[in-house]
Design a protein around this motif. Structure first.
Motif, mmCIF file in Angstrom:
data_model
loop_
_atom_site.group_PDB
_atom_site.id
_atom_site.type_symbol
_atom_site.label_atom_id
_atom_site.label_comp_id
_atom_site.label_asym_id
_atom_site.label_seq_id
_atom_site.Cartn_x
_atom_site.Cartn_y
_atom_site.Cartn_z
ATOM 1 N N MET A 152 0.830 -1.207 0.000
ATOM 2 C CA MET A 152 0.000 0.000 0.000
ATOM 3 C C MET A 152 0.866 1.259 0.000
ATOM 4 O O MET A 152 0.594 2.211 -0.738
ATOM 5 N N THR A 153 1.920 1.267 0.785
ATOM 6 C CA THR A 153 2.805 2.433 0.866
ATOM 7 C C THR A 153 3.521 2.680 -0.451
ATOM 8 O O THR A 153 3.565 3.818 -0.931
ATOM 9 N N VAL A 154 4.075 1.626 -1.048
ATOM 10 C CA VAL A 154 4.826 1.835 -2.291
ATOM 11 C C VAL A 154 3.905 2.223 -3.443
ATOM 12 O O VAL A 154 4.292 3.017 -4.301
ATOM 13 N N ARG A 155 2.706 1.701 -3.447
ATOM 14 C CA ARG A 155 1.762 2.115 -4.501
ATOM 15 C C ARG A 155 1.349 3.561 -4.322
ATOM 16 O O ARG A 155 1.158 4.287 -5.296
ATOM 17 N N PHE A 156 1.202 3.994 -3.075
ATOM 18 C CA PHE A 156 0.879 5.395 -2.815
ATOM 19 C C PHE A 156 2.015 6.299 -3.296
ATOM 20 O O PHE A 156 1.775 7.316 -3.957
ATOM 21 N N ILE A 157 3.253 5.920 -2.988
ATOM 22 C CA ILE A 157 4.410 6.715 -3.409
ATOM 23 C C ILE A 157 4.479 6.787 -4.927
ATOM 24 O O ILE A 157 4.699 7.856 -5.501
ATOM 25 N N GLU A 158 4.277 5.646 -5.598
ATOM 26 C CA GLU A 158 4.286 5.662 -7.063
ATOM 27 C C GLU A 158 3.189 6.573 -7.595
ATOM 28 O O GLU A 158 3.399 7.346 -8.537
ATOM 29 N N SER A 159 2.008 6.520 -6.984
ATOM 30 C CA SER A 159 0.893 7.357 -7.428
ATOM 31 C C SER A 159 1.211 8.838 -7.279
ATOM 32 O O SER A 159 0.813 9.644 -8.128
ATOM 33 N N VAL A 160 1.922 9.200 -6.224
ATOM 34 C CA VAL A 160 2.323 10.606 -6.038
ATOM 35 C C VAL A 160 3.247 11.042 -7.172
ATOM 36 O O VAL A 160 3.076 12.130 -7.734
ATOM 37 N N PHE A 161 4.200 10.195 -7.535
ATOM 38 C CA PHE A 161 5.111 10.525 -8.633
ATOM 39 C C PHE A 161 4.362 10.614 -9.960
ATOM 40 O O PHE A 161 4.605 11.527 -10.757
ATOM 41 N N VAL A 162 3.461 9.677 -10.215
ATOM 42 C CA VAL A 162 2.686 9.705 -11.462
ATOM 43 C C VAL A 162 1.798 10.948 -11.492
ATOM 44 O O VAL A 162 1.703 11.634 -12.518
ATOM 45 N N PHE A 163 1.160 11.265 -10.378
ATOM 46 C CA PHE A 163 0.335 12.474 -10.294
ATOM 47 C C PHE A 163 1.174 13.724 -10.580
ATOM 48 O O PHE A 163 0.759 14.598 -11.352
ATOM 49 N N ALA A 164 2.361 13.796 -9.987
ATOM 50 C CA ALA A 164 3.230 14.960 -10.208
ATOM 51 C C ALA A 164 3.668 15.041 -11.672
ATOM 52 O O ALA A 164 3.686 16.127 -12.258
ATOM 53 N N GLY A 165 4.006 13.908 -12.268
ATOM 54 C CA GLY A 165 4.424 13.906 -13.666
ATOM 55 C C GLY A 165 3.304 14.299 -14.605
ATOM 56 O O GLY A 165 3.471 15.149 -15.481
ATOM 57 N N LEU A 166 2.144 13.675 -14.423
ATOM 58 C CA LEU A 166 0.999 14.012 -15.281
ATOM 59 C C LEU A 166 0.521 15.436 -15.030
ATOM 60 O O LEU A 166 0.113 16.134 -15.965
ATOM 61 N N GLY A 167 0.580 15.876 -13.789
ATOM 62 C CA GLY A 167 0.189 17.247 -13.465
ATOM 63 C C GLY A 167 1.091 18.264 -14.142
ATOM 64 O O GLY A 167 0.623 19.281 -14.664
ATOM 65 N N THR A 168 2.384 17.979 -14.153
ATOM 66 C CA THR A 168 3.340 18.858 -14.834
ATOM 67 C C THR A 168 3.010 18.962 -16.320
ATOM 68 O O THR A 168 2.948 20.049 -16.889
ATOM 69 N N ILE A 169 2.777 17.811 -16.936
ATOM 70 C CA ILE A 169 2.454 17.798 -18.366
ATOM 71 C C ILE A 169 1.127 18.499 -18.621
ATOM 72 O O ILE A 169 1.004 19.303 -19.556
ATOM 73 N N ALA A 170 0.127 18.241 -17.796
ATOM 74 C CA ALA A 170 -1.193 18.854 -17.985
ATOM 75 C C ALA A 170 -1.133 20.372 -17.854
ATOM 76 O O ALA A 170 -1.779 21.088 -18.630
ATOM 77 N N LEU A 171 -0.377 20.866 -16.893
ATOM 78 C CA LEU A 171 -0.262 22.319 -16.725
ATOM 79 C C LEU A 171 0.343 22.975 -17.956
ATOM 80 O O LEU A 171 -0.058 24.072 -18.347
ATOM 81 N N LEU A 172 1.300 22.319 -18.560
ATOM 82 C CA LEU A 172 1.939 22.901 -19.734
ATOM 83 C C LEU A 172 1.098 22.771 -20.996
ATOM 84 O O LEU A 172 1.269 23.555 -21.936
ATOM 85 N N LEU A 173 0.214 21.793 -21.039
ATOM 86 C CA LEU A 173 -0.614 21.592 -22.232
ATOM 87 C C LEU A 173 -1.954 22.318 -22.173
ATOM 88 O O LEU A 173 -2.692 22.316 -23.154
ATOM 89 N N ARG A 174 -2.258 22.935 -21.043
ATOM 90 C CA ARG A 174 -3.558 23.601 -20.911
ATOM 91 C C ARG A 174 -3.696 24.754 -21.913
ATOM 92 O O ARG A 174 -2.704 25.399 -22.250
ATOM 93 N N PRO A 175 -4.900 24.982 -22.362
ATOM 94 C CA PRO A 175 -5.116 26.098 -23.300
ATOM 95 C C PRO A 175 -4.811 27.432 -22.610
ATOM 96 O O PRO A 175 -5.092 27.620 -21.432
ATOM 97 N N ARG A 176 -4.243 28.325 -23.369
ATOM 98 C CA ARG A 176 -3.911 29.656 -22.838
ATOM 99 C C ARG A 176 -4.544 30.710 -23.726
ATOM 100 O O ARG A 176 -4.786 30.482 -24.898
ATOM 101 N N LYS A 177 -4.774 31.861 -23.127
ATOM 102 C CA LYS A 177 -5.298 32.968 -23.911
ATOM 103 C C LYS A 177 -4.215 33.491 -24.841
ATOM 104 O O LYS A 177 -3.058 33.593 -24.488
ATOM 105 N N VAL A 178 -4.638 33.801 -26.042
ATOM 106 C CA VAL A 178 -3.709 34.344 -27.030
ATOM 107 C C VAL A 178 -3.605 35.855 -26.785
ATOM 108 O O VAL A 178 -4.605 36.560 -26.699
ATOM 109 N N ARG A 179 -2.387 36.302 -26.672
ATOM 110 C CA ARG A 179 -2.166 37.744 -26.457
ATOM 111 C C ARG A 179 -2.168 38.436 -27.807
ATOM 112 O O ARG A 179 -1.516 38.003 -28.738
ATOM 113 N N GLY A 180 -2.911 39.470 -27.899
ATOM 114 C CA GLY A 180 -3.018 40.099 -29.197
ATOM 115 C C GLY A 180 -2.762 41.509 -29.131
ATOM 116 O O GLY A 180 -2.275 42.377 -29.573
#
Length: 95
Positions: A67-95
């Motif tokens: 249970m502990t090691v799966r939780f730790i892995e999930s934290v790393f996966v969450f952090a990795g996917l969260g990093t990617i998701a933040l960078l891929l989110r739509p942004r307003k175009v500055r005009g």
């Protein structure tokens, strides 16, 4: 039973190698282009690969509970996917 553990360890090493290869390629693309997205992809894939490998090390070598090691892995996966998701989110175009 020993074969199953060997197979799991081999799978974790392959995931680590592939994940770090993708992270390295993304980092090289960042160095060439200067695009922050590539740096974020590099960090995200590295976190996911390290988390997967770390789960195997903590469970198989250090005998931590599942249970502990799966939780730790999930934290790393969450952090990795969260990093990617933040960078891929739509942004307003500055005009």
């Amino acid at each position: 039973m020993a074969f199953e553990h060997l197979f799991l360890a081999a799978a974790k090493v392959v995931v680590l190698l592939l994940g770090m290869t993708i992270a390295a390629l993304a980092f090289l693309a960042y160095r060439r282009s200067g695009e922050r997205l590539m740096l974020g992809l590099s960090v995200g894939f590295a976190l996911m690969a390290i988390g997967s490998f770390l789960e195997g090390v903590l469970f198989e070598i250090l005998s931590w509970d599942l249970m502990t090691v799966r939780f730790i892995e999930s934290v790393f996966v969450f952090a990795g996917l969260g990093t990617i998701a933040l960078l891929l989110r739509p942004r307003k175009v500055r005009g």
